[in-house]
Write a protein that holds these residues in place. Structure first.
Motif, PDB file in Angstrom:
ATOM      1  N   ASN A 242     -10.955 -33.667 -17.822  1.00 31.42           N
ATOM      2  CA  ASN A 242     -10.142 -32.717 -17.075  1.00 31.42           C
ATOM      3  C   ASN A 242      -8.736 -32.717 -17.687  1.00 31.42           C
ATOM      4  O   ASN A 242      -8.086 -33.762 -17.738  1.00 31.42           O
ATOM      5  N   GLU A 243      -8.282 -31.576 -18.145  1.00 32.18           N
ATOM      6  CA  GLU A 243      -6.984 -31.512 -18.820  1.00 32.18           C
ATOM      7  C   GLU A 243      -5.842 -32.031 -17.944  1.00 32.18           C
ATOM      8  O   GLU A 243      -4.834 -32.535 -18.452  1.00 32.18           O
ATOM      9  N   ALA A 244      -6.007 -31.947 -16.624  1.00 32.43           N
ATOM     10  CA  ALA A 244      -4.954 -32.400 -15.715  1.00 32.43           C
ATOM     11  C   ALA A 244      -4.738 -33.912 -15.775  1.00 32.43           C
ATOM     12  O   ALA A 244      -3.700 -34.413 -15.341  1.00 32.43           O
ATOM     13  N   PHE A 245      -5.724 -34.634 -16.322  1.00 30.03           N
ATOM     14  CA  PHE A 245      -5.637 -36.094 -16.363  1.00 30.03           C
ATOM     15  C   PHE A 245      -5.663 -36.635 -17.796  1.00 30.03           C
ATOM     16  O   PHE A 245      -6.053 -37.788 -18.008  1.00 30.03           O
ATOM     17  N   ALA A 246      -5.252 -35.837 -18.744  1.00 30.62           N
ATOM     18  CA  ALA A 246      -5.326 -36.269 -20.143  1.00 30.62           C
ATOM     19  C   ALA A 246      -4.520 -37.540 -20.402  1.00 30.62           C
ATOM     20  O   ALA A 246      -5.012 -38.494 -21.016  1.00 30.62           O
ATOM     21  N   SER A 247      -3.288 -37.588 -19.927  1.00 34.67           N
ATOM     22  CA  SER A 247      -2.449 -38.769 -20.186  1.00 34.67           C
ATOM     23  C   SER A 247      -2.976 -39.983 -19.432  1.00 34.67           C
ATOM     24  O   SER A 247      -2.983 -41.106 -19.964  1.00 34.67           O
ATOM     25  N   GLU A 248      -3.431 -39.790 -18.174  1.00 34.99           N
ATOM     26  CA  GLU A 248      -4.010 -40.896 -17.417  1.00 34.99           C
ATOM     27  C   GLU A 248      -5.276 -41.426 -18.089  1.00 34.99           C
ATOM     28  O   GLU A 248      -5.509 -42.647 -18.115  1.00 34.99           O
ATOM     29  N   MET A 249      -6.069 -40.514 -18.636  1.00 36.15           N
ATOM     30  CA  MET A 249      -7.289 -40.924 -19.337  1.00 36.15           C
ATOM     31  C   MET A 249      -6.963 -41.723 -20.595  1.00 36.15           C
ATOM     32  O   MET A 249      -7.590 -42.752 -20.877  1.00 36.15           O
TER      33      MET A 249
END
Length: 279
Positions: A242-249
């Motif tokens: 999910n692009e919204a969680f790229a940095s968290e991923m």
């Protein structure tokens, strides 16, 4: 005799209230080719049609209820092949083709061991088997109905994939010494439903789409953690994200000890794929 051009125009115009113009036109072409073997060139030349089956009009009625064309025709294209689909599996997406293409680009050698988690229609492992030199391919899903579709596709396309029913949240990954672990798990938050098209919400399987707002990374964290046991040294992890969680991923996978963690953009410029290496 019926005019193919007139029929095409009637179908596409009727769909424009529910679909963008270009999508309505594409669906109209798809319907005419499927039911009448009429190609785009035939429509341009206004080929005359002797008979239009009732099943074509039934399909149009179903489309106008929001049912996706892929479920109506029971097939969806993926990486140059047609896969059988029904409402027990997600419709294969262009972004997932890009995930497969990245894996193929980065792993040209033969004889590698691959596991796909949450396989759905089987489009990822089947395509990897058919496009790679002599891989050994495994795939799991929690849904028996999805596994039936995946096995049907593997048989149809002559792909040797070992499918198993596994709940990844509670069970171990049923393979070891893997070179590649790949997954397109559920990653759409419940709160995102408000922005989704009704044909997705009302027809595609929620089990394969949605995660709770409270823990949207649960599948990624579980798969990546268990992947440390299943992957061999130098093995690679690939996720559609999910692009919204790229940095968290990126942080999550790095914190688990994976190296060379990279977020890749899709053709739309969205952060859609993550890869990492078990060092």
């Amino acid at each position: 005799m019926t005019s193919s051009r007139t029929l095409y125009q009637t179908i596409s115009d009727g769909l424009k209230k529910d679909y963008p113009d270009t999508e309505a036109q594409s669906i109209a072409f798809w319907i005419l080719e499927h039911f009448l073997q009429v190609k785009r060139g035939d429509i341009i030349q206004d080929k005359k049609l002797e008979h239009v089956p009732q099943s074509l009009y039934t399909a149009i009625d179903e489309l106008q209820t929001g049912k996706p064309i892929q479920y109506i025709l029971e097939e969806a294209p993926f990486y140059g092949r047609d896969f059988k689909v029904n409402p027990s599996v997600l419709i294969p997406r262009n972004e997932t083709e890009e995930l497969v293409h990245l894996i193929l680009q980065e792993n040209p050698k033969g004889g590698i061991r691959i596991m796909d988690i949450g396989t759905g229609s089987g489009c990822i492992p089947i395509t990897l088997y058919l496009e790679m030199p002599q891989p050994e391919v495994f795939a799991i899903d929690i849904s028996q109905k999805a596994l039936h579709i995946a096995r049907t596709n593997a048989l149809k396309l002559n792909a040797k994939v070992t499918f198993s029913a596994v709940d990844i949240l509670t069970d171990p990954i049923p393979a070891r010494e893997l070179d590649i672990l790949v997954s397109n798990p559920p990653y759409v938050r419940e709160l995102e439903k408000a922005y989704m098209h009704k044909n997705v919400l009302e027809h595609e399987p929620s089990l394969a789409l949605f995660v709770s707002d409270a823990d949207p990374l649960i599948f990624y964290r579980t798969i990546a953690t268990k992947g440390l046991e299943a992957l061999k040294q130098g093995g690679k992890l690939y996720f559609e994200i999910n692009e919204a969680f790229a940095s968290e991923m990126e942080q999550l996978i790095s914190d688990l000890g994976y190296q060379q963690v990279t977020v890749h953009q899709d053709l739309q410029g969205k952060a859609r794929i993550l890869s990492g290496l078990k060092s």
